[in-house]
Design a protein around this motif. Structure first.
Motif, short mmCIF file in Angstrom:
data_model
loop_
_atom_site.label_atom_id
_atom_site.label_comp_id
_atom_site.label_asym_id
_atom_site.label_seq_id
_atom_site.Cartn_x
_atom_site.Cartn_y
_atom_site.Cartn_z
N VAL A 18 1.01 -1.22 0.01
CA VAL A 18 -0.01 0.15 0.01
C VAL A 18 0.69 1.30 -0.02
N ARG A 19 1.82 1.33 0.75
CA ARG A 19 2.67 2.46 0.96
C ARG A 19 3.72 2.71 -0.69
N SER A 22 1.37 5.05 -2.81
CA SER A 22 1.56 6.32 -2.64
C SER A 22 2.81 6.77 -3.15
N VAL A 188 -3.54 12.60 -0.33
CA VAL A 188 -2.72 11.74 -0.03
C VAL A 188 -1.26 12.79 -0.30
N ALA A 443 -6.31 5.54 -4.30
CA ALA A 443 -7.34 4.77 -3.30
C ALA A 443 -7.60 3.63 -3.63
N LYS A 446 -5.18 0.98 -4.02
CA LYS A 446 -4.70 0.51 -2.81
C LYS A 446 -5.85 -0.50 -2.18
N PRO B 38 -6.89 4.98 4.39
CA PRO B 38 -6.44 5.57 2.95
C PRO B 38 -7.32 5.03 1.91
N PHE B 39 -8.15 3.99 1.94
CA PHE B 39 -8.97 3.53 1.06
C PHE B 39 -10.39 3.14 1.66
N PRO B 40 -11.45 2.90 0.84
CA PRO B 40 -12.76 2.44 1.49
C PRO B 40 -12.69 1.01 1.87
N LEU B 134 -1.12 11.81 10.00
CA LEU B 134 -0.90 11.97 8.84
C LEU B 134 -0.78 10.95 7.67
N THR B 137 -3.90 8.83 5.38
CA THR B 137 -3.95 8.83 3.77
C THR B 137 -2.81 7.93 2.98
N ASP B 138 -1.96 7.52 3.68
CA ASP B 138 -0.79 6.74 2.96
C ASP B 138 -1.12 5.20 3.04
N ASP B 139 -0.91 4.60 4.23
CA ASP B 139 -1.07 3.16 4.40
C ASP B 139 -1.66 2.62 5.68
#
Lengths: 459, 174
Positions: A18-19, A22, A188, A443, A446, B38-40, B134, B137-139
């Motif tokens: 996931v990282r 981004s 993001v 999004a 991910k 970060p995602f639904p 923060l 929104t990343d992981d």
């Protein structure tokens, strides 16, 4: 928890987490534009500048600078208009129809495809406006506005007016759909900017993201908005090319007056749109190193859509000929005979070769999984689809009812200049998008990392 | 914005662990302020006990407004205000009015619903959201628990979140 069969091809390769998503997608937004980007932008702006000169000349001198004549009153302008609108259709198909069908492979390509839709529709809209000549009066002609010539309203019985509503609705709804998708991704970049200490960038992207917080409640609402927008966009996209085809189909011109036009135009639109998506994405994935997100599998699936829609278009061409013969109307029969064997035979056969024969090569797995072959064929398809519109429009009207008024169409530098203008506009806009906006929907990608990436399937 | 609020913030690395943690902690009586992802995450809104969004109803109402406005506009303009005979057709006949009516329905439904979404979620361009971490929104998935709304102590909540698989538990004051 989402479960995906392990025999399905992974949608995301390269062991991405996931990282990494981004990181990989935000990198090009945060970095400086590359030299390649500047070169491409330079070329696009040159095209745009030359086209702008031609457009200004047209507005100053009048529509007479185009090669139109008394017989051929519609030629490159409407050909290019239909061509660009058609290209736009793939973006909405990918983002809306594939969402309703729960096709996860749309997720890495929908952002760029929707951007393409929006820019293509802007390009398309320039042609009817340019053809108005006095475009500052255009708003009175196309929108039902009160005016000083009496209470004379726009004619709602005319398909050209339907087109105004269809194209403007399509553009604005696509823009909203695309922007809604961008909102979480802007957040993001905003949060990354805060952590990297770029306050200005953080402020700009926060502004763009409408202060997105990513709360479960917001996501829940967001998902239902996305679903409804997809449900609205699906009939919308089908209606747009249907209405474009009615510009021709509701007339009494032989070769245009056909009930097959709406489905035939929609299939052709998706066909050309997917070809343009492939052209753009093959370059984008290479330049931004997104091969793990837009994989050969994605390219193969898009090529399969091209075979299907290309074959529908081929069947439509043959059906038109059959009906012209079967209908026994001499004018209709002549129109089709003239297409094949008249002075524009070369346009007709270019269309047949590019649209019907060449996409059949994608039946071979080796060809549809080959990037160079796909790239070349995607351009051939777009050339073919341009010829399709040219054939339908110009060859149907250049030999009209009175043989003494038969004529040919010869494009001038201004016809070409307007077309070049839209290419400049399209590529400049796409390059700006690719630099400043995330080109892949982070999004959504991910959300499938756990179920559809390579890492998961090794377990 | 409320001030002097104390939150315990649990960070989760995986959406499935988060989903189970939400279910189990709510069973134990913990009141969760909100979860940021970060995602639904599918099923999270049910796990948190949120009702289904009523936005589709709003969209339908806006669509209905579009349909009526478009029909009224066309019938009034061509049928009453300035009737003209075009191609020998009736002044106000329904079939040619359908395309514009359809487009107006879609336009109003889409814009109305998106506008309602922004208002309902209190989103505006110049507003900074309250951010617990923060990385949300990343992981990372971030669970925020308001201390004032819970009877449990800070330490008890921390221990509970850790036991449910939180990779770290922090404190955040606003």
């Amino acid at each position: 928890m989402q479960v995906t069969s392990s025999i399905r091809e992974p949608l995301i390769t390269g062991g991405k987490t996931v990282r990494d998503v981004s990181e990989d997608i935000s990198r090009q937004v945060e970095g400086k534009p590359t030299q390649l980007w500047w070169i491409a932008m330079g070329i696009s702006l040159t095209l745009l500048g030359f086209g702008f000169y031609c457009l200004c000349t047209l507005l100053w001198e009048g529509v007479g600078v185009w090669g139109l004549n008394k017989t051929v009153g519609w030629a490159w302008d409407i050909t290019n208009f239909v061509w660009w609108v058609g290209i736009g259709h793939a973006g909405t198909l990918i983002s809306a129809i594939l969402l309703l069908f729960r096709q996860k492979w749309r997720m890495s390509i929908n952002r760029a495809a929707e951007a393409m839709t929006i820019f293509a529709v802007i390009c398309a809209a320039t042609f009817p406006f340019a053809h108005m000549g006095r475009l500052w009066l255009g708003f009175y002609w196309v929108f039902p506005l009160p005016n000083t010539w009496g209470s004379l309203w726009a004619n709602f019985n005319s398909p050209l007016l339907w087109d105004v509503f269809a194209i403007s609705t399509y553009f604005s709804v696509s823009l909203v759909f695309w922007y809604m998708g961008l909102i979480p991704d802007f957040a993001v970049i905003r949060d990354r900017a805060v952590r990297q200490g770029h306050q200005l960038r953080a402020n700009i992207y926060n502004f763009l993201s409408f202060g997105w917080d990513g709360a479960a409640r917001t996501w829940s609402r967001y998902e239902s908005v996305a679903l409804i927008l997809a449900g609205l966009s699906t009939p919308l996209v089908l209606s747009v090319h249907t209405i474009v085809s009615m510009d021709f189909a509701t007339s009494v011109v032989p070769g245009w007056h056909a009930t097959i036009f709406p489905p035939y135009f929609v299939a052709g639109a998706i066909f050309s749109g997917f070809a343009m998506v492939l052209t753009l994405l093959i370059i984008t994935r290479k330049v931004f190193k997104l091969e793990d997100y837009i994989t050969i599998y994605h390219i193969e699936l898009m090529n399969i859509v091209i075979i299907i829609t290309g074959s529908i278009v081929g069947i439509a061409y043959i059906t038109e000929f059959f009906i012209a013969w079967y209908g026994q109307v001499p004018a209709e029969q002549y129109a089709f005979f003239n297409r094949m064997q008249g002075p524009y035979w070369w346009a007709y056969w270019s269309m047949m070769t590019c649209n019907v024969i060449s996409p059949q090569l994608f039946w071979f797995k080796k060809i549809r999984t080959n990037i160079v072959a796909t790239f070349v064929l995607s351009i051939i398809v777009n050339i073919g689809m341009w010829f399709e519109r040219f054939v339908i429009i110009v060859t149907s009207i250049h030999r009209d009812y009175v043989p003494s008024s038969w004529s040919m169409f010869h494009p001038t530098i201004y016809d070409m200049g307007e077309y070049i203008f839209t290419f400049g506009l399209f590529f400049s806009a796409f390059l700006l998008f690719a630099k400043f906006f995330p080109v892949i929907n982070m999004a959504e990608v991910k959300s499938i990392i756990k179920s559809s990436s390579e890492v998961k399937q090794k377990h | 914005m409320e001030s002097n609020k104390n939150f315990v913030v649990g960070i989760f690395d995986d959406e499935d662990i988060l989903l189970h943690a939400v279910e189990h902690t709510r069973e134990k009586g913990l009141k969760i302020h909100e979860v940021y992802s970060p995602f639904p995450v599918h099923g999270l809104d049910d796990a948190l006990g949120y009702k289904r969004s009523r936005l589709p109803i709003a969209a339908f109402m806006f669509g209905l407004t579009g349909t009526s406005l478009a029909l009224l506009m066309q019938i009034w303009m061509l049928g009453y205000d300035w009737p003209m005979i075009i191609g020998g057709k009736n002044h106000a006949s329904l079939p040619p009015f359908i395309p514009v009516t359809f487009e107006m329905t879609v336009l109003l439904a889409a814009f109305g619903m998106v506008g309602t979404f922004f208002i309902a979620s209190d989103m505006k361009p110049y507003k900074w959201p309250r951010q617990f971490d923060l990385r949300s929104t990343d992981d990372k998935h971030v669970m925020a628990v308001d201390l004032a709304a819970n009877k449990m102590s800070k330490e008890e909540i921390s221990a509970l979140l850790k036991a449910q698989g939180a990779s770290e538990v922090n404190e955040k004051n606003f």
